[in-house]
Design a protein around this motif. Sequence first.
Motif, PDB file in Angstrom:
ATOM      1  N   ASP A   1      26.920 -41.327  48.081  1.00  0.00           N
ATOM      2  CA  ASP A   1      26.079 -39.858  48.251  1.00  0.00           C
ATOM      3  C   ASP A   1      26.208 -39.615  47.243  1.00  0.00           C
ATOM      4  N   ASP A   2      26.283 -40.278  45.862  1.00  0.00           N
ATOM      5  CA  ASP A   2      25.827 -39.478  44.840  1.00  0.00           C
ATOM      6  C   ASP A   2      24.460 -39.999  44.780  1.00  0.00           C
ATOM      7  N   ILE A   3      23.368 -40.276  45.997  1.00  0.00           N
ATOM      8  CA  ILE A   3      21.833 -40.680  45.522  1.00  0.00           C
ATOM      9  C   ILE A   3      21.664 -38.979  45.438  1.00  0.00           C
ATOM     10  N   LYS A   4      21.023 -38.520  44.490  1.00  0.00           N
ATOM     11  CA  LYS A   4      19.906 -37.346  44.834  1.00  0.00           C
ATOM     12  C   LYS A   4      19.083 -36.742  46.273  1.00  0.00           C
ATOM     13  N   GLY A   5      18.671 -37.992  46.162  1.00  0.00           N
ATOM     14  CA  GLY A   5      17.426 -37.546  46.768  1.00  0.00           C
ATOM     15  C   GLY A   5      16.203 -38.796  47.279  1.00  0.00           C
TER      16      GLY A   5
ATOM     17  N   ARG B   1      14.099 -34.072  38.623  1.00  0.00           N
ATOM     18  CA  ARG B   1      14.711 -33.140  36.870  1.00  0.00           C
ATOM     19  C   ARG B   1      14.253 -32.225  36.919  1.00  0.00           C
ATOM     20  N   THR B   2      15.639 -31.776  36.511  1.00  0.00           N
ATOM     21  CA  THR B   2      16.379 -30.448  36.531  1.00  0.00           C
ATOM     22  C   THR B   2      15.564 -29.847  35.043  1.00  0.00           C
TER      23      THR B   2
ATOM     24  N   PHE C   1      17.843 -41.259  42.306  1.00  0.00           N
ATOM     25  CA  PHE C   1      16.741 -40.943  43.848  1.00  0.00           C
ATOM     26  C   PHE C   1      16.258 -42.482  43.694  1.00  0.00           C
TER      27      PHE C   1
ATOM     28  N   ASP D   1      20.893 -39.263  37.307  1.00  0.00           N
ATOM     29  CA  ASP D   1      20.900 -38.689  38.958  1.00  0.00           C
ATOM     30  C   ASP D   1      19.781 -39.557  39.313  1.00  0.00           C
TER      31      ASP D   1
ATOM     32  N   VAL E   1      11.381 -35.220  47.262  1.00  0.00           N
ATOM     33  CA  VAL E   1      11.705 -34.951  46.517  1.00  0.00           C
ATOM     34  C   VAL E   1       9.968 -34.472  46.601  1.00  0.00           C
TER      35      VAL E   1
ATOM     36  N   LYS F   1      14.509 -31.626  47.970  1.00  0.00           N
ATOM     37  CA  LYS F   1      15.232 -32.066  47.258  1.00  0.00           C
ATOM     38  C   LYS F   1      14.926 -31.328  45.804  1.00  0.00           C
TER      39      LYS F   1
ATOM     40  N   THR G   1      16.856 -39.477  34.327  1.00  0.00           N
ATOM     41  CA  THR G   1      16.794 -39.739  36.331  1.00  0.00           C
ATOM     42  C   THR G   1      16.373 -41.554  35.969  1.00  0.00           C
TER      43      THR G   1
END
Length: 312
Positions: free
Chosen positions: A263-267, A280-281, A237, A235, A272, A277, A287
């Motif tokens: 576009d794959d960047i999560k934020g 860590r999930t 960032f 993921d 954050v 956004k 990450t």
Amino acid sequence: MQVISAADVERHLGWEGLIQRLKSTFVDGVESPPRHHHAMHRPDGEATMLLMPAWEEAGYIGVKIVNAFPQNADHGIPAISGLYLLSEGKHGQPLACIDGSELTRRRTAAASALAGDVLAKEDADTLLVVGTGKLAPMVIEAYASVRPIKRVLVWGRSQAKANAVAAEYADRFITEGVTDLASAVGEADIVSCVTLSTEPLIKGEWLTPGTHLDLIGAFRPTMRETDGECLRRADVFVDTYAGAKGEAGDIHQAIEEGCFAFDDIKGDLAEVLKGDKPGRTDDEAITLFKSVGASLEDLAAAIETWENMANA
């Protein structure tokens, strides 16, 4: 105008205050145009001049001037040098000329620690530092201020330098200068890369679930510290979208290899920190934080230094 030395910066720019100041600045925002990036062709290799302006809407104004000379490693002197000019916001009058090298070292490590505070596992206690330059000690100290670091591994192209960095912190942590980078990556909770590499050092196949990968060193599209598999598995960032799109070599080259898309960047870090956004999930997520540096970080660090000195 006051001249603030590297020793002054070190004395007045503590980790807790700096990280909190950075957090507030990312959340509240400042005006920070794209940095000017000038390649300089020198007789002994290519160098870079960076001009990084930023200002508050009704407050401080600042600009950093940086010279990056990777070839300085051959002469035993730092690759990065610079100055920061801080001015007041009402009339634009200069307040201070601050040693830019120490300011940059500390704000860079603090920004990564700030990102690590929302992206690394809460119980992360093993840190691997890849690189042995001036930033390596800063990364150790900054991460230790946000995570319960107990063990520090150091890898470098020079084993002697890796051992020296490890020995410097042997009184605070369990430390080791390592030679097997793949094994060290597998053992670490946090992997922080602080190199000027143009070839991948970290391979995605080495990463284990839960790892946080922090990429600091590559600040030009031709530089990288990881292979594309790292970005495919993680993921991802960034500190700022503009910086990532303009200069993050790890991202650019992974895209060229078909392993990643922008576009794959999560934020970005501001999203954050604001909660717009998720970071860590879960504890199994890998990450990755890619920073190239942002002028808002320098302004925050300069203000923190100036105000701490004024209140000392």
